[in-house]
Design an enzyme around this catalytic site. Structure first.
Site, PDB file in Angstrom:
ATOM      1  N   SER A  30     -23.827  24.937  -8.245  1.00  0.00           N
ATOM      2  CA  SER A  30     -23.001  26.162  -7.718  1.00  0.00           C
ATOM      3  C   SER A  30     -23.100  26.466  -6.269  1.00  0.00           C
ATOM      4  CB  SER A  30     -22.574  27.201  -8.511  1.00  0.00           C
ATOM      5  OG  SER A  30     -22.296  28.508  -7.579  1.00  0.00           O
ATOM      6  N   SER A  77     -29.061  31.621   3.189  1.00  0.00           N
ATOM      7  CA  SER A  77     -29.085  32.377   2.559  1.00  0.00           C
ATOM      8  C   SER A  77     -27.521  33.445   2.540  1.00  0.00           C
ATOM      9  CB  SER A  77     -30.021  34.031   3.453  1.00  0.00           C
ATOM     10  OG  SER A  77     -29.546  34.702   3.368  1.00  0.00           O
ATOM     11  N   ASN A 134     -25.130  34.220 -12.771  1.00  0.00           N
ATOM     12  CA  ASN A 134     -25.726  34.272 -11.951  1.00  0.00           C
ATOM     13  C   ASN A 134     -26.914  36.134 -11.588  1.00  0.00           C
ATOM     14  OD1 ASN A 134     -27.644  33.735  -9.393  1.00  0.00           O
ATOM     15  ND2 ASN A 134     -25.748  33.864  -7.947  1.00  0.00           N
ATOM     16  N   CYS A 137     -29.371  37.025  -8.190  1.00  0.00           N
ATOM     17  CA  CYS A 137     -28.746  37.714  -7.317  1.00  0.00           C
ATOM     18  C   CYS A 137     -29.502  39.321  -7.348  1.00  0.00           C
ATOM     19  CB  CYS A 137     -27.001  37.557  -7.434  1.00  0.00           C
ATOM     20  SG  CYS A 137     -26.427  38.808  -8.778  1.00  0.00           S
ATOM     21  N   GLY A 250     -33.041  22.413  -8.855  1.00  0.00           N
ATOM     22  CA  GLY A 250     -34.187  22.274  -8.371  1.00  0.00           C
ATOM     23  C   GLY A 250     -34.203  21.242  -7.314  1.00  0.00           C
ATOM     24  N   GLY A 251     -33.858  20.402  -6.529  1.00  0.00           N
ATOM     25  CA  GLY A 251     -35.234  19.515  -5.534  1.00  0.00           C
ATOM     26  C   GLY A 251     -34.514  18.081  -6.253  1.00  0.00           C
ATOM     27  N   GLY A 272     -28.114  19.793  -6.102  1.00  0.00           N
ATOM     28  CA  GLY A 272     -27.171  20.912  -4.984  1.00  0.00           C
ATOM     29  C   GLY A 272     -27.835  20.230  -3.612  1.00  0.00           C
ATOM     30  N   THR A 273     -28.725  20.240  -3.402  1.00  0.00           N
ATOM     31  CA  THR A 273     -29.140  20.437  -1.825  1.00  0.00           C
ATOM     32  C   THR A 273     -29.604  18.836  -1.426  1.00  0.00           C
ATOM     33  OG1 THR A 273     -30.889  21.651  -1.609  1.00  0.00           O
ATOM     34  CG2 THR A 273     -30.603  19.854   0.407  1.00  0.00           C
TER      35      THR A 273
END
Length: 311
Positions: A30, A77, A134, A137, A250-251, A272-273
């Site tokens: 997401s 951010s 999530n 947050c 993550g990664g 993601g990235t």
């Protein structure tokens, strides 16, 4: 008689997450996925569609700059910039109609009751297959603590949301805690159907020339290759204490990264990235997993889950 050799045509890539049957273990994270990606990615080939987290009211997000590159990844951010629930229901969800894969809605809220309210509304939609909460947050009613930093709040949130929807609940855990195992246990006790391990890691970068933070919000979330070993460790730790399926996040930049997370204990993996660098990363990673399975004659991808050899 020898067994039939494993070929790309004989692979079983299907996995299950909290009652969801997914055709393979690769889905977007997401916040790194939007309708516009359909120009480069065949959505019908991935495990699920996971649009950016939605909030009840529209949010402008944090001050700019919101993203900066750092060695081994990036800090962001965004501040959960959102057009609000009304827009999400009217525009976002209908925009994903026509794809033959489950749609997982990611929800962000400022209180337990707001989470429940949104879960009840979105969970009632037949187009939505599951809800990802999530809980990383800010919890404005907890002096800025994230929901996922307090086991009791995590447990109470899951219990409340399960009261209002029958859809599978995925708790997206925060890595910014002393013990992610403690939070995972609380989420499972509260009724979560699956765990997402994990969100970005709190980080900061400074421009030495201006002497100012590179992120408008001063600190942000680190993602990319540099966080992968930390997330792999957390997946392994969570698997030791929870029976829930885990979505690693993550990664993950390639198929090897995804396989590593599955060996640590993940049932599925979010990307993601990598999609910002390579728009076709999702399907590329899937093909790389297939190649690995053929190379090692692994017929069922589920054989990889938790398959790390510790001796």
């Amino acid at each position: 008689m020898s067994e039939t050799r494993v070929t790309p045509e004989t692979l079983n890539l299907e996995v299950r997450i909290g009652g969801l049957r997914l055709q393979n273990p690769i889905m977007p994270a997401s916040g790194a996925f939007g309708q516009e990606m359909d120009e480069v990615v065949d959505f019908n080939r991935i495990a699920a569609i996971v649009p950016k987290s939605i909030t009840k009211e529209p949010r402008k997000g944090n001050l700019t700059p919101r993203v900066c590159e750092v060695p081994g990844g990036m800090i962001n951010s965004i501040g959960i910039q959102s057009k609000g629930l009304e827009y999400y229901l009217a525009k976002t969800i209908p925009s994903f109609k026509g794809y033959d894969v489950p749609l997982i809605s990611s929800i962000s809220a400022d209180s337990v009751e707001e989470f429940a309210e949104m879960a009840e509304t979105i969970g009632a939609l037949p187009e939505v297959a599951a809800l990802e909460l999530n809980i990383s947050c800010p919890n404005l009613k907890g002096n800025g603590l994230a929901f996922g930093m307090d086991p009791e709040v995590t447990r109470r949130l899951m219990v409340r949301v399960k009261e209002v929807t029958d859809k599978p609940i995925i708790a997206k855990l925060s890595p910014n805690v002393t013990s992610i195992q403690e939070i995972a246990i609380a989420a499972e006790e509260g009724g979560a159907d699956a765990l997402n391990v994990a969100n970005t890691i709190l980080a900061m970068a400074i421009d030495i020339h201006s002497r100012r933070p590179k992120i408008g919000n001063v600190m942000g979330g680190l993602s990319g290759p540099s966080v992968k070993p930390i997330i792999v460790r957390m997946i392994y730790q969570v698997r030791q204490v929870s029976k829930l399926p885990i979505i690693g996040c993550g990664g993950v930049m390639n198929g090897e990264d995804a396989i590593e997370m599955m060996l640590a204990g993940a049932t599925a993996v979010q990307v993601g990235t990598a999609s910002f660098i390579n728009p076709t990363a999702l399907t590329d990673i899937l093909e790389e997993i297939k190649g690995y399975m053929v190379q090692y004659q692994i017929r069922d991808v589920n054989e990889l889950i938790g398959g790390v050899r510790i001796s």
